[in-house]
Design an enzyme around this catalytic site. Structure first.
Site, mmCIF file in Angstrom:
data_model
loop_
_atom_site.group_PDB
_atom_site.id
_atom_site.type_symbol
_atom_site.label_atom_id
_atom_site.label_comp_id
_atom_site.label_asym_id
_atom_site.label_seq_id
_atom_site.Cartn_x
_atom_site.Cartn_y
_atom_site.Cartn_z
ATOM 1 N N LYS A 198 -30.845 64.306 35.611
ATOM 2 C CA LYS A 198 -29.746 64.250 34.649
ATOM 3 C C LYS A 198 -29.274 62.800 34.493
ATOM 4 O O LYS A 198 -29.106 62.314 33.388
ATOM 5 C CB LYS A 198 -28.614 65.158 35.144
ATOM 6 N N GLU A 204 -34.210 59.348 45.101
ATOM 7 C CA GLU A 204 -35.398 60.109 45.473
ATOM 8 C C GLU A 204 -36.315 60.298 44.268
ATOM 9 O O GLU A 204 -37.530 60.101 44.340
ATOM 10 C CB GLU A 204 -34.998 61.511 45.998
ATOM 11 N N GLY A 259 -25.712 69.798 37.082
ATOM 12 C CA GLY A 259 -27.090 69.824 37.597
ATOM 13 C C GLY A 259 -27.481 71.182 38.149
ATOM 14 O O GLY A 259 -28.536 71.725 37.836
ATOM 15 N N ARG A 260 -26.620 71.783 38.971
ATOM 16 C CA ARG A 260 -26.986 73.049 39.626
ATOM 17 C C ARG A 260 -26.894 74.248 38.689
ATOM 18 O O ARG A 260 -27.198 75.372 39.094
ATOM 19 C CB ARG A 260 -26.120 73.248 40.865
ATOM 20 N N GLU A 345 -22.336 73.458 47.007
ATOM 21 C CA GLU A 345 -21.986 72.229 46.287
ATOM 22 C C GLU A 345 -20.851 72.531 45.298
ATOM 23 O O GLU A 345 -20.007 71.699 45.028
ATOM 24 C CB GLU A 345 -23.204 71.635 45.562
ATOM 25 N N HIS A 376 -37.940 88.664 62.425
ATOM 26 C CA HIS A 376 -38.598 88.291 63.683
ATOM 27 C C HIS A 376 -38.076 86.962 64.184
ATOM 28 O O HIS A 376 -38.734 86.288 64.971
ATOM 29 C CB HIS A 376 -40.115 88.252 63.465
ATOM 30 N N LYS A 500 -24.516 58.510 49.569
ATOM 31 C CA LYS A 500 -25.352 57.679 48.691
ATOM 32 C C LYS A 500 -24.932 56.216 48.807
ATOM 33 O O LYS A 500 -25.777 55.322 48.877
ATOM 34 C CB LYS A 500 -25.221 58.133 47.238
HETATM 35 O O1 F6P Z 1 -26.971 65.683 45.277
HETATM 36 C C1 F6P Z 1 -26.084 65.483 44.255
HETATM 37 C C2 F6P Z 1 -26.658 65.661 42.929
HETATM 38 O O2 F6P Z 1 -25.851 64.915 42.103
HETATM 39 C C3 F6P Z 1 -26.730 67.123 42.473
HETATM 40 O O3 F6P Z 1 -25.517 67.588 42.025
HETATM 41 C C4 F6P Z 1 -27.773 67.041 41.422
HETATM 42 O O4 F6P Z 1 -28.249 68.308 41.084
HETATM 43 C C5 F6P Z 1 -28.784 66.163 42.105
HETATM 44 O O5 F6P Z 1 -27.996 65.196 42.790
HETATM 45 C C6 F6P Z 1 -29.787 65.489 41.205
HETATM 46 O O6 F6P Z 1 -29.174 64.673 40.244
HETATM 47 P P1 F6P Z 1 -29.975 64.132 38.999
HETATM 48 O O7 F6P Z 1 -30.438 65.291 38.200
HETATM 49 O O8 F6P Z 1 -29.010 63.265 38.260
HETATM 50 O O9 F6P Z 1 -31.144 63.342 39.508
#
Ligand code: F6P
Length: 535
Positions: A198, A204, A259-260, A345, A376, A500
């Protein structure tokens, strides 16, 4: 938000019910199952094994009316600024066609994006869009994290097909091993990447996107042809362009989608690529059906409202410590992972909308895994540990043409666990068991189980695009309703930001020792150990 008078009533209702067992409530009322079973959008929720009765339910429903859950739903779907700290609406419902006249401009943007997604999907399936060497795409890798990964990953696993149109893969962790394992057996010439972020600033995802790009180039895709192999989904077109992804290959996200809550947007493109456009359309339709149920059903017949009230009741009033999601379907093996982000979250917060401290627990700790694997492992703690928990057992009734015997065994396990959570094993039964086994009666306490663990069973005919859409939408609305009852903001996530910021500082420390002296002694020692190991 609940009023303090609601709170007092619910406390006394919980005190009244605590000594009573659910098994007794079931024995006493032959209509209990039908009274506490709700249906909507292809799902059925049996809440009859929750520690609740008519009087407590009335008190909960009165709290829901006081908190105006129906009004809260209207505010959500009509684009009110429900996310106050980021000054945004949360219009994920619009993405699946739950539209409102005042939102027609946004609805048009959604329609245009859906058309572009459909065209891209069909071009790839028909072979109109091919890789740089002219070969058809056989594999697609979704690169994203959090909401840009967990939703599509969960859905692709759920809809898994022996002959997908394109095989779907996911890379999320910044650990290079994640990418290396996924790409190991893939052919760069026939692999498409979707970079989902987003913000297009997530460390990452950008790191993985760069490494995946190098993997394509090393695999013979020329730099100039990279564009043929990469899509992006983002609100940040500028950053995507800087990465080398042209506008044509970019699918928009909007700041009014969290995002979620974004699996319904172009973040779900991998689903369409894997299983076809009509599957993705059915998935959206399933969610829309749940929206309609949520708008129309009375509180005690309303699945997301009841799920929220039960979560409130269990977490705050019956003091359950954790909540388990136990799908008896391997297809739903990623459901708990997805719901962890959605639930924790969203509602893992400590202040109300107006910034006042919340002195009670908020989101439950959510965990779980696909049955029967957990049986198990950690179910021992569930049955005989002394922690209180609640659970959702999710049980698809049919599973296509699979081995019927294995399917029956799976369902027997789901029902057996549900019954064991209910009845446990009494002291008398444990004594009898000791005798049966020829063991000393002093050993009988080792066989006892308290039972009486409150849980719901969610059934559906099968795991299919509609029911998966409806299931996710039900949990989304449950999450929002719980936030309304607790008076907090379900749509921000400031708690993830501190890590972060510190992460950036520590990266410099690990690289060149910068800032080592500013760290606490423990973190400094760990950083030094890492530097020594990597020197
Ligand atoms: O971990 C925090 C967060 O901002 C989530 O809310 C989000 O889904 C995720 O990182 C990924 O964010 P982006 O889609 O901006 O890479």
């Amino acid at each position: 938000m609940l009023q303090s008078s609601d709170h007092v009533t619910l406390m006394s209702e919980a005190d009244r019910l605590r000594p009573i067992s659910v098994a007794t409530l079931l024995d006493q009322n032959s209509d209990r199952v039908s009274q506490l079973t709700l249906t909507g959008a292809g799902l059925t929720l049996d809440a009859s094994k929750q520690l609740i009765d008519e009087q407590a339910l009335e008190a909960l429903a009165a709290s829901a009316a006081g908190a105006d859950l129906a009004g809260a739903y209207e505010r959500l779907v009509t684009g009110a600024e429900v996310n106050i700290t980021e000054e945004r609406a949360a219009l994920h419902t619009l993405l699946r066609g739950t539209a409102h006249d005042a939102l027609s401009a946004l609805a048009n943007e959604v329609t245009v994006t859906l058309s572009r997604m459909r065209a891209a999907t069909e071009a790839i399936h028909s072979g109109d869009q091919v890789g740089a060497s002219g070969q058809r795409f056989t594999d697609v890798i979704n690169i994203g994290i959090g909401g840009s990964d967990l939703g599509p990953r969960m859905v692709c696993r759920a809809l898994d097909d022996a002959s997908p149109k394109v095989k779907t893969h996911f890379i999320s962790n910044v650990d290079p091993h994640d990418l290396d394992v996924v790409t190991r057996d893939l052919n760069p010439q026939t692999t498409l990447l979707i970079i989902c972020s987003k913000t297009f600033t997530t460390e990452e995802t950008l790191t993985n996107a760069q490494r995946a790009r190098s993997w394509l180039i090393d695999g013979g895709v020329s730099e100039t042809a990279i564009g043929q192999h990469v899509f992006a989904v983002t609100t940040n077109l500028t950053a995507a362009a800087e990465f080398g992804i042209g506008e044509d290959a970019c699918f928009p996200m909007w700041d009014w989608v969290g995002g979620r809550y974004s699996v319904w947007s172009a973040i779900g493109l991998v689903i369409a690529l894997g299983f076809g456009w009509s599957t993705f359309a059915s998935f959206l339709a399933g969610a829309k059906a749940m929206d309609e149920h949520t708008r129309a059903a009375e509180c005690t017949e309303n699945m997301p409202m009841m799920m929220a009230l039960l979560e409130l009741w269990n977490t705050r009033y019956l003091n359950t410590e954790t909540h388990l999601v136990l799908p008896y379907s391997q297809r739903l093996e990623h459901l708990a992972d997805f719901l962890q982000q959605l639930t924790m979250e969203s509602n893992g917060k400590r202040v109300t909308l107006d910034g006042q401290a919340i002195n009670q627990v908020t989101a439950p700790v959510l965990w779980g895994s696909a049955g029967t694997i957990g049986q198990h492992s950690y179910y021992q703690l569930l049955h005989q540990g002394n922690r209180r928990f609640s659970a959702d057992i999710v049980l698809p009734l049919t599973n296509g043409d699979v081995d019927k015997d294995a399917h029956r065994k799976l369902a027997s396990n789901a029902l057996a666990q549900s019954r064991a959570f209910l009845i446990g094993r009494s002291a008398e039964e444990s004594q009898a068991l000791a005798v049966d086994k020829g063991l000393a009666s002093e050993l009988a306490p080792h066989f006892e189980m308290p039972g009486n663990h409150p849980h719901s069973t969610l059934i559906m005919n099968s795991v299919n695009p509609q029911t998966v859409g409806a299931l996710i939408a039900a949990y989304e609305h449950k999450t929002y309703f719980l936030s309304v009852l607790m008076g907090l903001n379900a749509f921000d996530q400031w708690g993830v930001e501190l890590g972060k910021v510190i992460g950036k500082q520590i990266r410099a420390t690990l690289e060149n020792g910068e800032g080592l002296d500013d760290l606490d002694a423990s973190t400094a020692a760990l950083a030094t150990a890492w530097r020594e190991a990597n020197s």
